[in-house]
Design a protein around this motif. Structure first.
Motif, PDB file in Angstrom:
ATOM      1  N   THR A 131      69.589  49.606   4.932  1.00  0.00           N
ATOM      2  CA  THR A 131      70.928  49.888   3.438  1.00  0.00           C
ATOM      3  C   THR A 131      71.584  49.381   3.922  1.00  0.00           C
ATOM      4  O   THR A 131      73.008  49.192   2.425  1.00  0.00           O
ATOM      5  CB  THR A 131      71.110  51.474   3.810  1.00  0.00           C
ATOM      6  OG1 THR A 131      69.619  51.949   3.651  1.00  0.00           O
ATOM      7  CG2 THR A 131      71.674  52.037   3.522  1.00  0.00           C
ATOM      8  N   ALA A 132      72.460  49.334   4.711  1.00  0.00           N
ATOM      9  CA  ALA A 132      73.551  48.611   5.098  1.00  0.00           C
ATOM     10  C   ALA A 132      73.607  47.050   4.028  1.00  0.00           C
ATOM     11  O   ALA A 132      74.936  46.733   3.813  1.00  0.00           O
ATOM     12  CB  ALA A 132      74.088  48.446   6.528  1.00  0.00           C
ATOM     13  N   GLN A 133      72.701  46.620   4.002  1.00  0.00           N
ATOM     14  CA  GLN A 133      72.627  45.466   3.544  1.00  0.00           C
ATOM     15  C   GLN A 133      72.236  45.416   2.210  1.00  0.00           C
ATOM     16  O   GLN A 133      73.352  44.371   1.238  1.00  0.00           O
ATOM     17  CB  GLN A 133      71.642  44.224   4.258  1.00  0.00           C
ATOM     18  CG  GLN A 133      71.517  43.999   5.646  1.00  0.00           C
ATOM     19  CD  GLN A 133      70.040  43.492   6.008  1.00  0.00           C
ATOM     20  OE1 GLN A 133      69.328  42.026   4.986  1.00  0.00           O
ATOM     21  NE2 GLN A 133      69.071  43.228   6.631  1.00  0.00           N
ATOM     22  N   ARG A 134      72.473  46.042   1.789  1.00  0.00           N
ATOM     23  CA  ARG A 134      71.800  46.525   0.763  1.00  0.00           C
ATOM     24  C   ARG A 134      73.369  46.696  -0.494  1.00  0.00           C
ATOM     25  O   ARG A 134      73.701  46.327  -1.097  1.00  0.00           O
ATOM     26  CB  ARG A 134      70.792  47.838   0.043  1.00  0.00           C
ATOM     27  CG  ARG A 134      69.398  47.474   0.004  1.00  0.00           C
ATOM     28  CD  ARG A 134      68.312  48.214  -0.215  1.00  0.00           C
ATOM     29  NE  ARG A 134      66.962  48.419  -0.444  1.00  0.00           N
ATOM     30  CZ  ARG A 134      66.385  47.524  -1.443  1.00  0.00           C
ATOM     31  NH1 ARG A 134      67.346  47.447  -2.651  1.00  0.00           N
ATOM     32  NH2 ARG A 134      65.356  47.368  -1.069  1.00  0.00           N
TER      33      ARG A 134
ATOM     34  N   ASN B  23      75.696  43.047  -0.444  1.00  0.00           N
ATOM     35  CA  ASN B  23      75.042  43.081  -1.376  1.00  0.00           C
ATOM     36  C   ASN B  23      75.496  43.879  -3.127  1.00  0.00           C
ATOM     37  O   ASN B  23      75.775  42.783  -3.371  1.00  0.00           O
ATOM     38  CB  ASN B  23      73.272  42.789  -1.853  1.00  0.00           C
ATOM     39  CG  ASN B  23      72.532  41.649  -0.443  1.00  0.00           C
ATOM     40  OD1 ASN B  23      73.626  41.281  -0.011  1.00  0.00           O
ATOM     41  ND2 ASN B  23      72.060  41.853  -0.186  1.00  0.00           N
ATOM     42  N   ALA B  24      75.972  44.667  -3.258  1.00  0.00           N
ATOM     43  CA  ALA B  24      75.721  45.338  -4.095  1.00  0.00           C
ATOM     44  C   ALA B  24      77.198  45.598  -4.527  1.00  0.00           C
ATOM     45  O   ALA B  24      78.268  44.644  -5.524  1.00  0.00           O
ATOM     46  CB  ALA B  24      75.731  46.805  -4.174  1.00  0.00           C
TER      47      ALA B  24
ATOM     48  N   LEU C 120      68.477  39.602   1.076  1.00  0.00           N
ATOM     49  CA  LEU C 120      69.094  38.341  -0.232  1.00  0.00           C
ATOM     50  C   LEU C 120      70.405  37.437   0.189  1.00  0.00           C
ATOM     51  O   LEU C 120      71.146  38.199   1.307  1.00  0.00           O
ATOM     52  CB  LEU C 120      69.217  39.387  -1.048  1.00  0.00           C
ATOM     53  CG  LEU C 120      69.471  38.385  -2.974  1.00  0.00           C
ATOM     54  CD1 LEU C 120      68.852  37.895  -3.407  1.00  0.00           C
ATOM     55  CD2 LEU C 120      70.762  38.990  -3.540  1.00  0.00           C
ATOM     56  N   THR C 121      70.492  36.749   0.100  1.00  0.00           N
ATOM     57  CA  THR C 121      71.649  35.407   0.616  1.00  0.00           C
ATOM     58  C   THR C 121      72.737  35.328   0.413  1.00  0.00           C
ATOM     59  O   THR C 121      72.335  35.399  -0.911  1.00  0.00           O
ATOM     60  CB  THR C 121      70.724  33.855   0.979  1.00  0.00           C
ATOM     61  OG1 THR C 121      70.717  33.583   0.120  1.00  0.00           O
ATOM     62  CG2 THR C 121      70.033  33.971   2.335  1.00  0.00           C
ATOM     63  N   THR C 122      73.917  35.371   0.370  1.00  0.00           N
ATOM     64  CA  THR C 122      74.587  34.850  -0.268  1.00  0.00           C
ATOM     65  C   THR C 122      74.646  33.262  -1.174  1.00  0.00           C
ATOM     66  O   THR C 122      75.324  33.871  -2.438  1.00  0.00           O
ATOM     67  CB  THR C 122      76.632  34.594   0.159  1.00  0.00           C
ATOM     68  OG1 THR C 122      76.873  35.771   1.759  1.00  0.00           O
ATOM     69  CG2 THR C 122      77.378  34.442  -0.227  1.00  0.00           C
ATOM     70  N   GLU C 123      74.637  32.724  -0.941  1.00  0.00           N
ATOM     71  CA  GLU C 123      74.116  31.608  -2.133  1.00  0.00           C
ATOM     72  C   GLU C 123      72.988  31.909  -3.137  1.00  0.00           C
ATOM     73  O   GLU C 123      72.989  31.814  -4.275  1.00  0.00           O
ATOM     74  CB  GLU C 123      73.363  30.673  -1.161  1.00  0.00           C
ATOM     75  CG  GLU C 123      73.168  28.798  -2.185  1.00  0.00           C
ATOM     76  CD  GLU C 123      72.052  28.269  -1.220  1.00  0.00           C
ATOM     77  OE1 GLU C 123      72.421  27.296  -1.197  1.00  0.00           O
ATOM     78  OE2 GLU C 123      71.844  28.651   0.324  1.00  0.00           O
ATOM     79  N   MET C 124      71.915  32.928  -2.004  1.00  0.00           N
ATOM     80  CA  MET C 124      71.413  33.161  -3.452  1.00  0.00           C
ATOM     81  C   MET C 124      71.871  34.377  -4.939  1.00  0.00           C
ATOM     82  O   MET C 124      71.908  34.583  -6.002  1.00  0.00           O
ATOM     83  CB  MET C 124      69.748  34.036  -3.114  1.00  0.00           C
ATOM     84  CG  MET C 124      69.141  33.122  -2.320  1.00  0.00           C
ATOM     85  SD  MET C 124      67.976  34.307  -0.992  1.00  0.00           S
ATOM     86  CE  MET C 124      67.300  34.672  -2.424  1.00  0.00           C
TER      87      MET C 124
END
Length: 394
Positions: free
Chosen positions: A250-253, A256-257, A376-380
């Motif tokens: 959840t923290a990653q999502r 990313n958002a 999902l990476t920052t580059e992506m």
């Protein structure tokens, strides 16, 4: 760089050894229906949802059907639900013989509109079925106030929102029933179909457990006509391996958002939705004059878990054009949902739509979800942002 809409291997591959171990444990036990694995997951999801009871079921759809059956909703009854949602919300209502009543959505959070819901209530209304769409809670205070005023039940469709919050409370146990899905694409995704029903009502929980297994208690003695809605212990065991990592997912999502919003906000013609226009499409249209893309937002009182990061691409045909542009660049995207429930052929004769759901129709024309998954990476993400910028310049 190719960017898929979803890559399940990012979660599952690092856990391969643990997943294999619990698989072997279930295999060796030779117990493949219910049992301790299911009970353990039920307890964990109930605690996570602030509920006394969790009832593991075969899918998120069956969770909705089971909740409706336990509330004794059937022919002659009406259930209010948003027109802009996944089919299972309305389909489950029709499956028990009741009439789905379709109401409008909010242009800011995409969730059920309270005013539209209030106007749709009749003496035949037996329940309101708000959906916590894309991972953000619906406006539950307003829905609960309506339910209390009219003496109707509330079933929360939390298929996309396990772990989301509303004013300090986890979704799921705010209404009479909450339902969740473990479909592989969900934030807590299983390895096939699976779901969960949660409730704080002892009597409803007891009835739901009976209905889950053909309505029998004891075995072969049936006071009710139920169904075969059981969650398999193999699914429960595999999900229990992933559950301790859920907070991190959840923290990653959420990260990313936040990154998308920061980067996309800097593009010409892009802005975030304005919460002051919640529920008012006309006011938002006026404020968005000249805006090409509207970014999703999280209300301060919500713990948004971002099952989807959904753009509104304004202008006739522009959403489809952006989807095609991203696809040609190897970037996945998806339209959730291209046709509202009130326009589905199967509901032409067995539904009611008190007023045209104008916002829902607009969302069906404009909504486009882009990759948001953990891993999902920052580059992506930068690749996605760059291609959206190219589209806006074209």
């Amino acid at each position: 760089m190719k960017v898929p809409l979803l890559d399940l291997s990012c979660q599952n591959a690092p856990l391969a050894d643990e997943l294999t171990e619990v698989f072997r444990g279930v295999l060796d036990s030779s117990r493949f229906i219910l049992g301790p694995e299911v009970e353990a997951l039920e307890a964990s999801i109930a605690e996570m949802s602030g509920a006394k009871h969790g009832i593991g079921v075969s899918s998120g759809t069956d969770a909705l059907i089971l909740a409706l059956m336990a509330l004794k909703i059937g022919p002659g009854d009406e259930v209010i639900c948003p027109a802009f949602t996944f089919f299972a919300t309305a389909g489950s209502v029709a499956r028990v013989g009741a009439v789905p009543v379709f109401v409008d959505s909010c242009p800011v959070c995409f969730n059920i509109d309270v005013a539209s819901t209030a106007a749709a209530i009749t003496e035949r209304t037996k329940a309101i079925l708000p959906v916590h769409l894309f991972g953000q809670a619906a406006e539950m205070d307003g829905i609960l106030a309506l339910a209390r005023e009219h003496g109707v039940a509330v079933i929360e469709d939390g298929a996309q929102a396990l772990g989301a919050g509303y004013r300090g409370k986890p979704v799921g146990a705010i209404g009479d029933f909450g339902t969740f899905s473990f479909f592989p694409s969900k934030n807590l995704g299983g390895f096939g179909d699976g779901g969960m029903v949660v409730t704080n009502n002892d009597e409803l929980a007891d009835l739901a457990k009976v209905l889950r297994t053909h309505g029998s208690r004891p075995k072969y003695f049936h006071q009710h006509v139920g169904g075969n809605f059981r969650l398999d212990p193999l699914q429960a065991a595999l999900l229990s391996v992933k559950l301790p990592h859920y907070e991190g997912y959840t923290a990653q999502r959420q990260s990313n958002a936040a990154y998308y919003t920061e980067q996309l906000s800097g593009l010409d013609g892009v802005c975030s939705a304005d919460p002051s226009h919640c529920g008012c499409l006309e006011a938002q249209d006026e404020a968005l004059e000249g805006t090409a893309i509207v970014l999703p937002m999280a209300y301060p009182h919500s713990d948004h878990i971002w099952n989807q990061y959904t753009l509104r691409v304004r202008g006739e045909g522009r959403r489809d054009a952006l989807k095609e542009h991203l696809g040609s660049a190897g970037i996945g995207s998806e339209i959730y949902y291209p046709l509202t429930m009130d326009k589905q052929e199967c509901f032409e004769k067995n539904s009611r739509t008190p007023a045209p759901p104008k916002t829902a129709h607009r969302l069906a024309d404009e909504a486009l979800s882009i990759p948001i998954y953990p891993g999902l990476t920052t580059e992506m993400q930068d690749t996605v942002v760059a291609e959206i910028a190219n589209f806006l310049r074209s």
